[in-house]
Design an enzyme around this catalytic site. Structure first.
Site, PDB file in Angstrom:
ATOM      1  N   ASP A  69       0.865  -1.180   0.000  1.00  0.00           N
ATOM      2  CA  ASP A  69       0.000   0.000   0.000  1.00  0.00           C
ATOM      3  C   ASP A  69       0.906   1.237   0.000  1.00  0.00           C
ATOM      4  O   ASP A  69       1.353   1.664   1.050  1.00  0.00           O
ATOM      5  CB  ASP A  69      -0.892  -0.048   1.240  1.00  0.00           C
ATOM      6  CG  ASP A  69      -1.832   1.125   1.355  1.00  0.00           C
ATOM      7  OD1 ASP A  69      -1.888   1.927   0.414  1.00  0.00           O
ATOM      8  OD2 ASP A  69      -2.491   1.245   2.401  1.00  0.00           O
ATOM      9  N   GLU A  76      -0.629  10.382   0.767  1.00  0.00           N
ATOM     10  CA  GLU A  76      -1.975   9.811   0.692  1.00  0.00           C
ATOM     11  C   GLU A  76      -2.448   9.357   2.057  1.00  0.00           C
ATOM     12  O   GLU A  76      -3.594   9.572   2.435  1.00  0.00           O
ATOM     13  CB  GLU A  76      -1.988   8.633  -0.298  1.00  0.00           C
ATOM     14  CG  GLU A  76      -3.392   8.117  -0.637  1.00  0.00           C
ATOM     15  CD  GLU A  76      -3.886   6.989   0.255  1.00  0.00           C
ATOM     16  OE1 GLU A  76      -5.044   6.573   0.089  1.00  0.00           O
ATOM     17  OE2 GLU A  76      -3.125   6.523   1.140  1.00  0.00           O
ATOM     18  N   HIS A  80      -1.542  -2.045   6.119  1.00  0.00           N
ATOM     19  CA  HIS A  80      -1.216  -1.163   7.245  1.00  0.00           C
ATOM     20  C   HIS A  80      -0.522  -1.910   8.384  1.00  0.00           C
ATOM     21  O   HIS A  80      -0.875  -1.763   9.552  1.00  0.00           O
ATOM     22  CB  HIS A  80      -2.469  -0.419   7.750  1.00  0.00           C
ATOM     23  CG  HIS A  80      -2.924   0.637   6.786  1.00  0.00           C
ATOM     24  ND1 HIS A  80      -3.652   1.744   7.176  1.00  0.00           N
ATOM     25  CD2 HIS A  80      -2.726   0.778   5.455  1.00  0.00           C
ATOM     26  CE1 HIS A  80      -3.896   2.501   6.111  1.00  0.00           C
ATOM     27  NE2 HIS A  80      -3.354   1.932   5.064  1.00  0.00           N
TER      28      HIS A  80
END
Ligand code: CO
Length: 362
Positions: free
Chosen positions: A182, A214, A325
């Site tokens: 990510d 982001e 994450h």
């Protein structure tokens, strides 16, 4: 290691927490430059590579974006004993922060550290089942005291900190384990698509954009969109796989190995349905498996692109990813290859009449 694997490994291993994307930007610049007419940056640090048809009246402007930043930490202060207290960057779970290896990116170079965990031997039975809150956590860089940390190791408040979790192949190379998929998987797809599109003339001006920040609120995509002024937005992201124990099909529908996914709902954006349908058509023609995902949470750069100007039809296409994450994500190489094939085929279809049709609300 084969070339594409090496590219994905380099992207995953590159340190680039939000606001400190330099190493990823350098890598992307190097990879995109051979295929681009022009490579620039905006005032926040997003990288904009222009390819395809020269810009002009009646030539659609297509923005492909992937964010370069990853979750990380930032040094808040050094304790008198030489431990580092930190601010988190991005949406961390408390239990993902503890007992991990990290790298502090100081002006003197990388400094390794660990987010230590209190030893079980001194814990009450109740404390053993408890989550350690982020405010209690610290980094141990092995400093003898504050002066040792700041003078010898050159740690300063504000220094970014990145997970230490090197790329590794799983299952004989079918799956890739690493940090920062990510959205380094999206950055890799950006390069893959630019390579695929380099061969032939394109009906649109294509802007391959690596965005910054982001994970702290889609900040880079907002400014980059102002620079690019897209007619169509295609965001390339890490998707949310729901194919492991403890997650249900109503929480996330993507599965590793079943192809790229089109997001139909997340908390930041609704996609343009004409683009969804075009995606389905193109996937069928290109013989790419396609899946969908309806998420209640999640946010992504497409939302910033979509709100650009008076509104920009946008879609988010994702490579399914497990364990987002955290220090360790897992993707499928097949999904990556299929995502590149799909997006390249989609962009080839975005001529002026098609873009006009997508942008028409009659
Ligand atoms: Co992301």
């Amino acid at each position: 290691m084969p070339e594409v694997t090496r590219l994905l490994a380099a992207l995953a291993n590159a340190p680039g927490p939000s606001g400190f994307e330099g190493p990823v930007r350098a890598l992307l610049r190097e990879e995109l430059r051979p295929h681009a007419t022009e490579v620039t940056t905006d005032g926040l640090g997003s990288l904009v590579a222009r390819l395809g048809a020269p810009p002009g009246d009646g030539v659609p402007r297509v923005m492909l974006s992937a964010h370069m930043d990853e979750l990380g930490l930032l040094v808040r202060r050094v304790t008198p004993e030489g431990f580092l207290k930190f601010q988190t960057l991005g949406g961390w779970l408390d239990q993902a922060l503890i007992n991990q290896r990290w790298t502090v990116l100081t002006r003197g170079g990388p400094v390794p550290g660990v987010s230590g965990i209190k030893t079980v031997h001194v814990m009450t039975p109740e404390a053993r089942g408890r989550v350690f809150a982020r405010d209690e956590l610290f980094l141990d860089v092995g400093a003898a005291n504050a002066e040792d940390a700041t003078e010898r190791l050159q740690v300063r408040p504000g220094d970014p900190v990145v997970p230490d979790s090197p790329f590794q192949e799983l299952a004989g190379g079918r799956l890739y384990l690493g940090k920062a998929w990510d959205d380094r998987v999206g950055c890799g797809a950006l390069v893959g698509v630019a390579r695929a599109l380099a061969e032939a003339a394109l009906p649109a001006t294509v802007f391959a954009v690596g965005t910054v920040q982001e994970e702290v609120g889609l900040r880079g995509a907002e400014t980059a969109s102002r620079q690019v002024r897209p007619d169509i937005g295609i965001n390339l992201e890490s998707g949310v796989a729901g194919d492991y124990p403890g997650i249900t099909a109503d929480e996330a529908q993507e599965r590793l190995g079943a192809g790229p996914a089109v997001f139909l709902h997340d908390s930041s954006m609704l996609p343009n349905l004409a683009l969804r349908d075009l995606c389905i058509e193109v996937a069928r023609e290109a013989e790419v498996p396609l899946q969908f995902n309806v998420l209640t949470g999640y946010g992504q750069d497409g939302a910033a692109m979509q709100r650009h100007g008076a509104g920009t039809p946008t879609i988010n296409i994702a490579v399914p990813t497990r364990y987002l994450h955290s220090h360790h994500g897992v993707i499928s190489r097949d999904d990556f290859d299929h995502a590149v094939r799909l997006v390249a085929a989609l962009v080839r279809r975005l001529d002026a009449p098609t873009v006009a049709r997508v942008r028409a609300f009659d």
